[in-house]
Design an enzyme around this catalytic site. Sequence first.
Site, mmCIF file in Angstrom:
data_model
loop_
_atom_site.group_PDB
_atom_site.id
_atom_site.type_symbol
_atom_site.label_atom_id
_atom_site.label_comp_id
_atom_site.label_asym_id
_atom_site.label_seq_id
_atom_site.Cartn_x
_atom_site.Cartn_y
_atom_site.Cartn_z
ATOM 1 N N GLY A 46 0.646 -1.187 0.329
ATOM 2 C CA GLY A 46 -0.039 0.360 -0.265
ATOM 3 C C GLY A 46 0.834 1.338 -0.103
ATOM 4 N N HIS A 72 5.999 -4.518 3.631
ATOM 5 C CA HIS A 72 5.167 -3.779 3.077
ATOM 6 C C HIS A 72 4.176 -2.380 3.279
ATOM 7 C CE1 HIS A 72 3.937 -2.400 7.268
ATOM 8 N NE2 HIS A 72 4.915 -3.033 7.778
ATOM 9 N N ALA A 74 5.940 1.974 2.863
ATOM 10 C CA ALA A 74 6.929 2.979 2.508
ATOM 11 C C ALA A 74 6.766 3.084 3.955
ATOM 12 C CB ALA A 74 6.934 3.542 1.360
#
Length: 149
Positions: A46, A72, A74
């Site tokens: 995401g 998973h 930033a």
Amino acid sequence: KIERHEVDGVVKTLLVHRKGATRAFPPHHPLIPVDYQFLGQPVLIGGTMGTCSYVLTGTQKGMTETFGSTCHGAGRALSRNASRKKLHCEEVIKHLRERGISIRVASPKLVTEEAPESYKDVIDVVDICQDAGISRKVVKLRPIAVVKG
């Protein structure tokens, strides 16, 4: 997760805790579903409500070097508190609308806490993971709407 991985040439049963990472197994790994055997485990990365997101897959190098792990997301560049102090809800919403992104939010506080400026650049993070060979980009996704709260 309890998983089996090779360590110094010996396969061992390990308890793998992925803090700040997610599982990304390579093609042909027995723990991924048949539908993904030729591609590798899909991983959703995401971005923010104003930037892109990605779908990645795991690689054999990632399996060897990271126990089948990749990023998973930033990660935050600003704390929630710093975001509330530095950013203004109206400006964030204006910039999202200028990018063609609709937003519906329960609280203005959420807009500033989750603003694109509150996070590191997901493109840089995903590029680093791909360049390191621990995951592979499959598709880049663009947001069109955001619902928060």
